[in-house]
Design an enzyme around this catalytic site. Structure first.
Site: not given
Ligand code: PXP
Length: 391
Positions: A162, A195, A197, A201, A253, A303, A343
Site C-alpha cells: 500500500h 506482491h 504484480r 501497479r 487477491t 498461507e 488477508h
Molecule cells: N496474504 C496475501 C496472499 C495477500 O494477497 C494479501 C493482500 O496483499 C495479504 C496477505 C494481506 O492482506 P491485507 O492487506 O488485507 O492485510
C-alpha cells in the site's frame, strides 16, 4: 517426563544440554511415552569404545548405543523405565561435519535412533524393519521440528504494497516502501511481504532488489505463477515466495489458489524454486482438498486465506469461517506443512487467529497501513504486535 541427561565427555564440544534435554522430553511425548524415564549418557570416543567392546565385542567407538530396560535382567517392558541412550559426541561431531549439519541436529538424530531401539525397533533384524525404522526416524524428526516451531511466538509479516500504491498515485518516489519496510522491522515485524504484480501497479522491480539488500528479517515475495515473475524470483532469491492467483482487474487477491486443479504446473514451479533454495508457500482457502493438494505438490508452507472470516457479517457466519481456518490449519500442520495465514486481518479479528497454535506467521497489510496514516507506522506495527500472544 524424567529425562536424566548425564554428560561425561571430558571436554564437551559446544552443545546446549538444555536443548538436548528439551528435545528428549518432546520426543518422549511424541512417542506417546510422556511418563517414561529415559537416561542419556554423553561420552567421548574412548568411553564409547569401552562400552562397545564390553557389550557388543566390537573394537572402536560407535555413534550411539541403546540399552533397553527390557533387555537385561530384571526386564520390565511394561514399566516406565525405558533405558539408556549413549552417544559419543566425538563421533557425532565428525558425522555432523561430514554431513554439513550442526552438532545439535546430529545428536538429535542419534537420540531418535537410540530411542526407537529402546522402543523395540531394530534395523538389523530385517530390511523391512530397517525401512520402518528409517521412516519412523524421519517422521519423528519432522514432528519434533514442527513442535519446536509451534512453541515460538507467532511471527508478524507486514505487507508494504500500500505504501507503493500511494507512491504510484503520483508516479514519484515517495513514500518509499523500502523505508516503510525498515520502519516495520524496527518496530518488531518479523518479515516483509511484497506482491510484484504483472501490471506493476504498486511494487516495482527496483523496490524488490533494494528490499533484498535491506530487509533484515525475511523477505516474502508474493506472486502469480507467470513466467516473467518466476524468472525475477529465481534471480532475486527472496527468503520465500507465496504463490497467489492473480487477476488484472481485482482490487486485491480475491480467492485462494486452485492447487488441486493445477497440480502438474505447481509441482513444476515448486521444483524450480526448490532448486534455487526458495521455499514456496501456497495461498489457499481453508479447504481440505486444497491443503492436501498443497502437500502433494511439495509446498513448504500454506498461507490460509482469512478473507472470508474477516469479511463475515454476523456471529454465526464468522464462527463457521473461523472453524474452517482452525481445521484447515490443523490438517496442514499434521501433513507436515508450515502454516501461515492472512488477508483482511485487522485490530479486531487478529488475536483469535493468532491464538491458533498451528499457525506460525500472519501476513497483514491493509489494516496496519490504514492505522499508520493516523498514528504513524511504528505505532501501528507495535499495536498489532501487542495483540499477538506470546506462546
Ligand atoms: N496474504 C496475501 C496472499 C495477500 O494477497 C494479501 C493482500 O496483499 C495479504 C496477505 C494481506 O492482506 P491485507 O492487506 O488485507 O492485510
Amino acid at each position: 517426563m524424567p529425562v536424566f541427561l548425564n554428560n561425561r565427555h571430558p571436554s564437551m564440544p559446544p552443545l546446549s544440554l538444555a536443548l538436548i534435554q528439551k528435545r528428549a522430553e518432546l520426543l518422549l511425548g511424541l512417542c506417546g511415552r510422556a511418563e517414561a524415564e529415559l537416561s542419556i549418557l554423553l561420552l567421548d570416543d574412548l568411553g564409547m569404545a569401552a562400552l562397545n567392546e564390553q557389550y557388543r565385542h566390537k573394537t572402536g567407538p560407535t555413534n550411539v548405543l541403546a540399552f533397553a530396560m527390557g533387555e537385561g535382567q530384571g526386564a520390565d517392558l511394561s514399566g516406565n523405565l525405558l533405558g539408556d541412550v549413549v552417544i559419543s559426541l566425538d563421533t557425532a561431531a565428525r558425522e555432523a561435519a561430514s554431513e554439513g549439519i550442526g552438532l545439535h541436529r546430529r545428536v538429535t538424530i542419534l537420540l531418535v535412533h537410540g530411542l526407537l531401539h529402546l522402543m523395540g525397533l531394530d534395523h538389523e533384524r530385517s530390511a523391512t524393519e530397517a525401512r520402518r525404522m528409517a521412516d519412523r526416524e524421519k517422521q519423528l524428526l519432522e514432528r519434533l521440528l514442527a513442535e519446536e516451531r509451534r512453541e515460538k511466538m507467532i511471527n508478524l509479516a507486514i505487507n508494504v504494497d500500500h505504501v507503493a500504491t500511494i507512491r504510484q498515485a503520483r508516479g514519484g518516489s515517495e513514500p518509499d516502501p523500502v523505508l516503510a519496510a525498515g520502519i516495520c522491522e524496527l518496530a518488531g515485524a518479523g518479515g516483509i511481504v511484497v506482491h510484484l504484480r504483472e501490471d506493476r501497479r504498486h511494487i516495482q522491480d527496483r523496490d524488490l532488489f533494494l528490499l533484498k539488500q535491506t530487509v533484515k528479517t525475511k523477505l516474502n515475495l508474493e506472486m502469480g505463477a507467470a513466467e516473467e515473475i518466476i524468472a525475477i524470483a529465481l534471480e532475486l532469491k527472496p527468503d520465500m515466495v507465496t504463490l497467489v492467483p492473480e487477476k488484472r482487474k481485482e482490487l486485491t487477491t480475491e480467492g485462494g489458489l486452485n492447487v488441486a486443479g493445477q497440480k502438474k504446473r505447481l509441482t513444476e514451479v515448486i521444483a524450480r524454486m526448490s532448486k534455487a533454495c526458495i521455499p514456496v508457500s501456497l495461498f489457499v482457502d481453508p479447504d481440505s482438498r486444497q491443503i492436501r493438494a498443497a502437500s502433494d505438490v511439495g509446498a513448504t508452507f500454506v498461507e490460509i486465506h482469512t478473507g472470508r472470516y474477516s469479511d463475515a457479517v454476523g456471529e454465526k457466519i464468522r464462527e463457521a469461517e473461523f472453524n474452517l481456518i482452525a481445521e484447515a490449519a490443523e490438517e496442514a500442520f499434521e501433513l507436515g506443512l508450515r502454516v501461515n495465514a492472512g488477508h483482511g486481518l485487522n485490530y479486531q479479528n487478529t488475536a483469535r487467529v493468532a491464538a491458533l497454535a498451528t499457525i506460525e506467521e500472519l501476513s497483514i497489510g491493509h489494516a496496519i497501513m490504514a492505522r499508520a496514516i493516523f498514528v504513524g507506522l511504528d505505532q501501528a506495527v507495535r499495536e498489532m504486535l501487542a495483540l499477538l500472544p506470546a506462546r
